[in-house]
Design a protein around this motif. Structure first.
Motif, PDB file in Angstrom:
ATOM      1  N   VAL A  23     -73.921  12.739 -83.701  1.00 22.16           N
ATOM      2  CA  VAL A  23     -74.449  11.583 -83.025  1.00 22.16           C
ATOM      3  C   VAL A  23     -75.837  11.325 -83.149  1.00 22.16           C
ATOM      4  CG1 VAL A  23     -74.221  10.210 -80.766  1.00 22.16           C
ATOM      5  CG2 VAL A  23     -72.664  11.611 -81.060  1.00 22.16           C
ATOM      6  N   MET A  24     -76.118  10.519 -83.693  1.00 18.43           N
ATOM      7  CA  MET A  24     -77.744  10.245 -83.897  1.00 18.43           C
ATOM      8  C   MET A  24     -77.879   8.713 -83.241  1.00 18.43           C
ATOM      9  SD  MET A  24     -79.887  10.483 -87.169  1.00 18.43           S
ATOM     10  CE  MET A  24     -79.500   9.139 -88.343  1.00 18.43           C
ATOM     11  N   VAL A  25     -79.181   8.678 -82.391  1.00 15.08           N
ATOM     12  CA  VAL A  25     -79.598   7.492 -81.803  1.00 15.08           C
ATOM     13  C   VAL A  25     -81.065   7.395 -82.224  1.00 15.08           C
ATOM     14  CG1 VAL A  25     -79.743   6.245 -79.794  1.00 15.08           C
ATOM     15  CG2 VAL A  25     -77.611   7.413 -80.212  1.00 15.08           C
ATOM     16  N   THR A  26     -81.451   6.105 -82.233  1.00 18.33           N
ATOM     17  CA  THR A  26     -83.191   5.847 -82.596  1.00 18.33           C
ATOM     18  C   THR A  26     -83.695   6.088 -80.970  1.00 18.33           C
ATOM     19  OG1 THR A  26     -83.105   3.716 -82.070  1.00 18.33           O
ATOM     20  CG2 THR A  26     -82.742   4.469 -84.356  1.00 18.33           C
ATOM     21  N   ALA A  27     -85.030   6.540 -80.930  1.00 22.59           N
ATOM     22  CA  ALA A  27     -85.787   6.378 -79.809  1.00 22.59           C
ATOM     23  C   ALA A  27     -87.385   6.347 -80.332  1.00 22.59           C
ATOM     24  CB  ALA A  27     -85.673   7.575 -78.755  1.00 22.59           C
ATOM     25  N   TYR A  28     -88.073   5.637 -79.563  1.00 20.80           N
ATOM     26  CA  TYR A  28     -89.476   5.584 -80.005  1.00 20.80           C
ATOM     27  C   TYR A  28     -90.329   5.781 -79.082  1.00 20.80           C
ATOM     28  CZ  TYR A  28     -86.453   2.419 -82.438  1.00 20.80           C
ATOM     29  OH  TYR A  28     -85.255   1.841 -83.111  1.00 20.80           O
ATOM     30  N   ASP A  29     -90.019   6.163 -77.923  1.00 19.07           N
ATOM     31  CA  ASP A  29     -90.937   6.553 -76.725  1.00 19.07           C
ATOM     32  C   ASP A  29     -90.492   7.617 -75.968  1.00 19.07           C
ATOM     33  OD1 ASP A  29     -89.513   5.535 -74.751  1.00 19.07           O
ATOM     34  OD2 ASP A  29     -90.356   3.474 -75.086  1.00 19.07           O
ATOM     35  N   THR A  30     -91.297   8.416 -75.112  1.00 15.39           N
ATOM     36  CA  THR A  30     -91.125   9.478 -74.156  1.00 15.39           C
ATOM     37  C   THR A  30     -90.109   9.232 -73.339  1.00 15.39           C
ATOM     38  OG1 THR A  30     -93.448  10.044 -74.656  1.00 15.39           O
ATOM     39  CG2 THR A  30     -92.030  11.386 -73.216  1.00 15.39           C
ATOM     40  N   PRO A  31     -89.969   8.191 -72.488  1.00 14.06           N
ATOM     41  CA  PRO A  31     -89.007   8.315 -71.473  1.00 14.06           C
ATOM     42  C   PRO A  31     -87.422   7.823 -72.313  1.00 14.06           C
ATOM     43  CG  PRO A  31     -90.708   6.434 -71.102  1.00 14.06           C
ATOM     44  CD  PRO A  31     -91.161   7.089 -72.348  1.00 14.06           C
ATOM     45  N   PHE A  32     -87.578   7.336 -73.230  1.00 14.86           N
ATOM     46  CA  PHE A  32     -86.277   6.782 -73.939  1.00 14.86           C
ATOM     47  C   PHE A  32     -85.660   8.171 -74.529  1.00 14.86           C
ATOM     48  CE2 PHE A  32     -85.853   1.953 -73.348  1.00 14.86           C
ATOM     49  CZ  PHE A  32     -84.667   2.111 -72.729  1.00 14.86           C
ATOM     50  N   ALA A  33     -86.724   8.986 -75.038  1.00 11.98           N
ATOM     51  CA  ALA A  33     -86.224  10.121 -76.007  1.00 11.98           C
ATOM     52  C   ALA A  33     -85.651  11.123 -74.872  1.00 11.98           C
ATOM     53  CB  ALA A  33     -87.618  10.836 -76.562  1.00 11.98           C
ATOM     54  N   ARG A  34     -86.305  11.111 -73.631  1.00  9.49           N
ATOM     55  CA  ARG A  34     -85.485  11.865 -72.532  1.00  9.49           C
ATOM     56  C   ARG A  34     -84.249  11.422 -72.299  1.00  9.49           C
ATOM     57  NH1 ARG A  34     -90.387  11.727 -68.992  1.00  9.49           N
ATOM     58  NH2 ARG A  34     -91.462  13.255 -70.191  1.00  9.49           N
ATOM     59  N   ILE A  35     -84.102  10.315 -72.109  1.00 13.54           N
ATOM     60  CA  ILE A  35     -82.630   9.834 -71.485  1.00 13.54           C
ATOM     61  C   ILE A  35     -81.631   9.926 -72.809  1.00 13.54           C
ATOM     62  CG2 ILE A  35     -81.241   7.584 -71.393  1.00 13.54           C
ATOM     63  CD1 ILE A  35     -84.036   6.509 -69.835  1.00 13.54           C
ATOM     64  N   VAL A  36     -82.200   9.668 -74.136  1.00 14.07           N
ATOM     65  CA  VAL A  36     -81.064   9.923 -75.298  1.00 14.07           C
ATOM     66  C   VAL A  36     -80.953  11.335 -75.213  1.00 14.07           C
ATOM     67  CG1 VAL A  36     -81.283   9.748 -77.561  1.00 14.07           C
ATOM     68  CG2 VAL A  36     -81.983   7.837 -76.439  1.00 14.07           C
TER      69      VAL A  36
END
Ligand code: KIV
Length: 283
Positions: A23-36
């Motif tokens: 499973v791969m998902v994109t993220a571009y910032d710290t809060p979303f990287a944490r959530i992902v």
């Protein structure tokens, strides 16, 4: 804290050998990287899709290395257990092998554990140069967004037998060069299935049907933050745009009605301070 995901662990994830899908998902910032990461994905891709999803560009061609370094750094500061893969932006691996290696190294210094680049046989010298510097490379074939102008738009690739066979040759070349995984984007299910069966490294599909060794979606598509009609392969699991708009409209209404901030949301001056300064008009 879960076990960090490594490049060799991803490279071994073939479904035909009984491995679960990647499973791969994109993220571009710290809060979303944490959530992902907390959601348990295997790989966070800091995609150059940051261009159209976050930075307001039409496509990924406007994104440069400095911007990718900035966003990879933001994701890395979340310290995810997921493997961080950083996209090499357009023109960062097309000119000179020495520059290519330096550019890949900038993404690693910012926190990427591997880089991804688009293209097949024409990109083998770039792939080899990066691998020589001990930086793992993920390939990307099919509908490669950095080729939007030469492809004539965002259309499904590998639709006829000749194109499908060319794509298989590109996949084999990337394997021989040493890529540890391969994104297949916008190709017919049969083409993805044949490539997946023919190569020893995992394929990660996006608009490539169910037979790949894993699937990737762009975060903003998945959570409903992207605008416009999404491609047919996108499954939307949330509508954060509507939820955010409604929350902000409620805040605006509360400010305008005087309901916000309440007494409980206010730092009250002490009686002493009030005595000394006196009550302010309106306060
Ligand atoms: O930049 C990106 O988000 C990507 C994915 C679509 C695979 O390359």
């Amino acid at each position: 804290m879960r076990e960090p995901v490594s490049v060799p662990a991803v490279a071994a994830r073939k479904r035909a050998r009984g491995a679960p899908p990647i499973v791969m998902v994109t993220a571009y910032d710290t809060p979303f990287a944490r959530i992902v990461d907390e959601a348990g994905v295997d790989i966070i891709l800091v995609g150059d899709s940051v261009g159209n999803n976050v930075l307001g560009y039409e496509n990924s061609l406007g994104v440069d290395l400095g911007q990718m370094v900035h966003h990879v750094g933001a994701v890395a500061r979340a310290k995810p257990g997921a493997l961080i893969v950083g996209d090499m932006p357009w023109m960062s691996y097309h000119v000179d092998p020495a520059d290519t290696v330096r550019n890949a190294a900038s993404l690693v210094r910012a926190g990427a554990q591997a880089v991804k680049l688009e293209g097949g046989r024409r990109r083998i010298p770039a792939v080899r140069a990066i691998l020589d510097a001990e930086i793992p490379v993920m390939g990307h074939l099919g509908l490669t967004p950095q080729s939007v102008h030469s492809l004539g738009g965002f259309a499904v690739q590998g639709k006829d037998a000749e194109a499908a066979l060319e794509l298989e040759l590109d996949a084999q070349a990337l394997v021989e060069a040493g890529c540890f995984a391969l994104v297949l984007e916008g190709v017919p299910d049969l083409v993805a299935s044949r490539v997946t069966g023919a190569i020893p490294i995992p394929t990660i599909g996006i608009g490539a049907g169910p037979d790949c060794d894993g699937q990737v979606l762009v975060l903003h598509d998945l959570v409903g933050l992207s605008t416009g009609r999404p491609p047919k392969f996108v499954r939307r699991y949330a509508d954060l745009a509507t939820a955010s708009r409604e929350a902000i409209a409620r805040f605006a209404a509360d400010v305008r009605s005087g309901d916000y901030p309440s007494a409980a949301e206010t730092y009250h001056a002490s009686a002493d301070l009030r005595r000394t300064l006196g009550a302010r008009p309106g306060g």
